[in-house]
Design a protein around this motif. Structure first.
Motif, PDB file in Angstrom:
ATOM      1  N   LEU A   1       0.658  11.666   3.139  1.00  0.00           N
ATOM      2  CA  LEU A   1      -0.262  13.353   2.528  1.00  0.00           C
ATOM      3  C   LEU A   1       0.681  13.758   2.386  1.00  0.00           C
ATOM      4  N   PRO A   2       1.000  15.192   2.055  1.00  0.00           N
ATOM      5  CA  PRO A   2       1.816  16.344   1.724  1.00  0.00           C
ATOM      6  C   PRO A   2       1.613  16.710   3.678  1.00  0.00           C
ATOM      7  N   GLY A   3       2.487  17.265   3.953  1.00  0.00           N
ATOM      8  CA  GLY A   3       2.254  18.188   5.555  1.00  0.00           C
ATOM      9  C   GLY A   3       1.427  17.074   6.397  1.00  0.00           C
ATOM     10  N   SER A   4       1.801  15.537   6.594  1.00  0.00           N
ATOM     11  CA  SER A   4       1.791  14.736   7.538  1.00  0.00           C
ATOM     12  C   SER A   4       2.815  14.280   7.914  1.00  0.00           C
ATOM     13  N   ASN A   5       1.951  13.441   8.781  1.00  0.00           N
ATOM     14  CA  ASN A   5       3.380  13.147  10.536  1.00  0.00           C
ATOM     15  C   ASN A   5       5.153  11.817   9.658  1.00  0.00           C
ATOM     16  N   GLY A   6       4.305  10.569   8.443  1.00  0.00           N
ATOM     17  CA  GLY A   6       4.719  10.553   7.488  1.00  0.00           C
ATOM     18  C   GLY A   6       4.819   9.024   8.867  1.00  0.00           C
ATOM     19  N   ASP A   7       3.977   8.873  10.057  1.00  0.00           N
ATOM     20  CA  ASP A   7       3.602   7.784   9.814  1.00  0.00           C
ATOM     21  C   ASP A   7       2.749   6.521   9.421  1.00  0.00           C
ATOM     22  N   PRO A   8       3.553   5.531   9.962  1.00  0.00           N
ATOM     23  CA  PRO A   8       2.660   4.212   8.759  1.00  0.00           C
ATOM     24  C   PRO A   8       1.604   3.133   8.582  1.00  0.00           C
ATOM     25  N   ASP A   9       1.508   3.613  10.643  1.00  0.00           N
ATOM     26  CA  ASP A   9       0.068   2.728  11.602  1.00  0.00           C
ATOM     27  C   ASP A   9      -1.196   4.078  11.356  1.00  0.00           C
ATOM     28  N   VAL A  10      -0.410   5.346  11.196  1.00  0.00           N
ATOM     29  CA  VAL A  10      -1.756   6.327  10.956  1.00  0.00           C
ATOM     30  C   VAL A  10      -1.938   6.709   9.373  1.00  0.00           C
ATOM     31  N   GLU A  11      -3.668   6.041  10.187  1.00  0.00           N
ATOM     32  CA  GLU A  11      -4.331   6.049   7.750  1.00  0.00           C
ATOM     33  C   GLU A  11      -4.626   7.532   8.167  1.00  0.00           C
ATOM     34  N   ASN A  12      -4.835   8.823   8.543  1.00  0.00           N
ATOM     35  CA  ASN A  12      -4.538   9.551   8.126  1.00  0.00           C
ATOM     36  C   ASN A  12      -3.348  10.400   7.211  1.00  0.00           C
ATOM     37  N   ASP A  13      -2.043   9.395   7.448  1.00  0.00           N
ATOM     38  CA  ASP A  13      -1.084  10.029   7.438  1.00  0.00           C
ATOM     39  C   ASP A  13      -1.013   9.943   5.511  1.00  0.00           C
ATOM     40  N   SER A  14      -1.558   8.280   5.493  1.00  0.00           N
ATOM     41  CA  SER A  14      -1.165   7.800   4.401  1.00  0.00           C
ATOM     42  C   SER A  14      -2.510   8.220   3.197  1.00  0.00           C
ATOM     43  N   ASN A  15      -1.215   8.366   2.025  1.00  0.00           N
ATOM     44  CA  ASN A  15      -1.620   8.354   0.765  1.00  0.00           C
ATOM     45  C   ASN A  15      -2.232   6.740   0.017  1.00  0.00           C
ATOM     46  N   VAL A  16      -2.799   5.935  -0.294  1.00  0.00           N
ATOM     47  CA  VAL A  16      -2.473   4.624  -0.335  1.00  0.00           C
ATOM     48  C   VAL A  16      -4.242   4.274  -0.245  1.00  0.00           C
ATOM     49  N   TYR A  17      -4.407   3.558  -1.532  1.00  0.00           N
ATOM     50  CA  TYR A  17      -5.578   3.225  -1.218  1.00  0.00           C
ATOM     51  C   TYR A  17      -5.983   2.329  -1.809  1.00  0.00           C
ATOM     52  N   ASP A  18      -6.839   1.324  -1.243  1.00  0.00           N
ATOM     53  CA  ASP A  18      -7.569   0.216  -1.172  1.00  0.00           C
ATOM     54  C   ASP A  18      -8.718  -0.112  -0.977  1.00  0.00           C
ATOM     55  N   ARG A  19      -9.418  -0.112  -2.121  1.00  0.00           N
ATOM     56  CA  ARG A  19     -11.559  -0.340  -1.743  1.00  0.00           C
ATOM     57  C   ARG A  19     -11.385  -1.693  -3.161  1.00  0.00           C
ATOM     58  N   SER A  20     -10.987  -1.741  -3.463  1.00  0.00           N
ATOM     59  CA  SER A  20     -10.772  -2.799  -4.899  1.00  0.00           C
ATOM     60  C   SER A  20     -11.696  -4.155  -3.963  1.00  0.00           C
ATOM     61  N   GLN A  21     -12.609  -4.764  -5.388  1.00  0.00           N
ATOM     62  CA  GLN A  21     -12.524  -6.355  -4.969  1.00  0.00           C
ATOM     63  C   GLN A  21     -12.086  -6.939  -6.519  1.00  0.00           C
ATOM     64  N   ASN A  22     -11.494  -8.507  -6.118  1.00  0.00           N
ATOM     65  CA  ASN A  22     -10.811  -9.462  -7.183  1.00  0.00           C
ATOM     66  C   ASN A  22     -11.758 -10.040  -7.226  1.00  0.00           C
ATOM     67  N   CYS A  23     -11.717 -10.435  -8.795  1.00  0.00           N
ATOM     68  CA  CYS A  23     -12.712 -10.991  -9.573  1.00  0.00           C
ATOM     69  C   CYS A  23     -11.361 -12.509 -10.039  1.00  0.00           C
ATOM     70  N   PRO A  24     -12.170 -13.787  -9.706  1.00  0.00           N
ATOM     71  CA  PRO A  24     -12.846 -14.436  -8.390  1.00  0.00           C
ATOM     72  C   PRO A  24     -12.819 -13.811  -6.994  1.00  0.00           C
ATOM     73  N   PRO A  25     -13.600 -14.252  -6.231  1.00  0.00           N
ATOM     74  CA  PRO A  25     -14.925 -14.284  -6.701  1.00  0.00           C
ATOM     75  C   PRO A  25     -15.697 -13.522  -7.225  1.00  0.00           C
ATOM     76  N   ASP A  26     -15.603 -12.247  -6.979  1.00  0.00           N
ATOM     77  CA  ASP A  26     -16.707 -11.064  -7.167  1.00  0.00           C
ATOM     78  C   ASP A  26     -16.838 -10.130  -9.146  1.00  0.00           C
ATOM     79  N   CYS A  27     -17.644 -11.295  -9.966  1.00  0.00           N
ATOM     80  CA  CYS A  27     -17.074 -11.359 -10.997  1.00  0.00           C
ATOM     81  C   CYS A  27     -17.733 -10.800 -11.713  1.00  0.00           C
ATOM     82  N   SER A  28     -18.012  -9.880 -12.761  1.00  0.00           N
ATOM     83  CA  SER A  28     -19.136  -9.402 -13.850  1.00  0.00           C
ATOM     84  C   SER A  28     -19.396 -10.334 -14.751  1.00  0.00           C
ATOM     85  N   THR A  29     -20.744  -9.853 -15.374  1.00  0.00           N
ATOM     86  CA  THR A  29     -21.481 -11.266 -16.411  1.00  0.00           C
ATOM     87  C   THR A  29     -20.039 -11.546 -17.285  1.00  0.00           C
TER      88      THR A  29
END
Length: 128
Positions: free
Chosen positions: A94-122
């Motif tokens: 994130l802009p203005g962060s300390n750039g610490d790779p272990d601090v979630e509040n510094d991160s600008n990286v996202y992942d809340r994805s679900q993979n298929c399989p096993p979580d597939c649509s019809t």
């Protein structure tokens, strides 16, 4: 809201369902022929992740999606790591962060994805 390709910017153009089926069929054929343990066909990316990414990175021209695994020994534990791209470069902190790779509040990286399989649509043309 734009609905035709003529109303969308070049980089956001839609493709036909036929082209999407061709691309996804090629991927499934590759997986079947490769005899690889990795069998992920798709990822569900929550809209909230995209909205958050855009809210924090309004100048982003794109999102780079990296394929990862939760468990290095489990090919079915696939995840997508989403990173905003500004001026062609990944913006992982994130802009203005300390750039610490272990601090979630510094991160600008996202992942809340679900993979298929096993979580597939019809089943449908893209997910037979």
């Amino acid at each position: 809201m734009p609905t035709t390709n003529d109303e969308l910017p070049e980089s956001g153009r839609k493709i036909t369902v036929t082209e999407a089926v061709r691309l996804t069929t090629n991927w499934r054929t590759y997986l079947d022929d490769s005899e690889c343990d990795f069998q992920t066909k798709a990822f569900l990316i929550p809209i909230a992740s995209i909205k958050n990414l855009l809210a924090i990175n309004p100048d982003a021209e794109g999102v780079r999606a990296y394929i990862g695994l939760n468990d290095a020994d489990d090919a079915m534990s696939g995840k997508l790591v989403l990173v905003p791209v500004v001026d062609g470069e990944d913006v992982i902190f994130l802009p203005g962060s300390n750039g610490d790779p272990d601090v979630e509040n510094d991160s600008n990286v996202y992942d809340r994805s679900q993979n298929c399989p096993p979580d597939c649509s019809t089943p449908n043309e893209l997910n037979p």
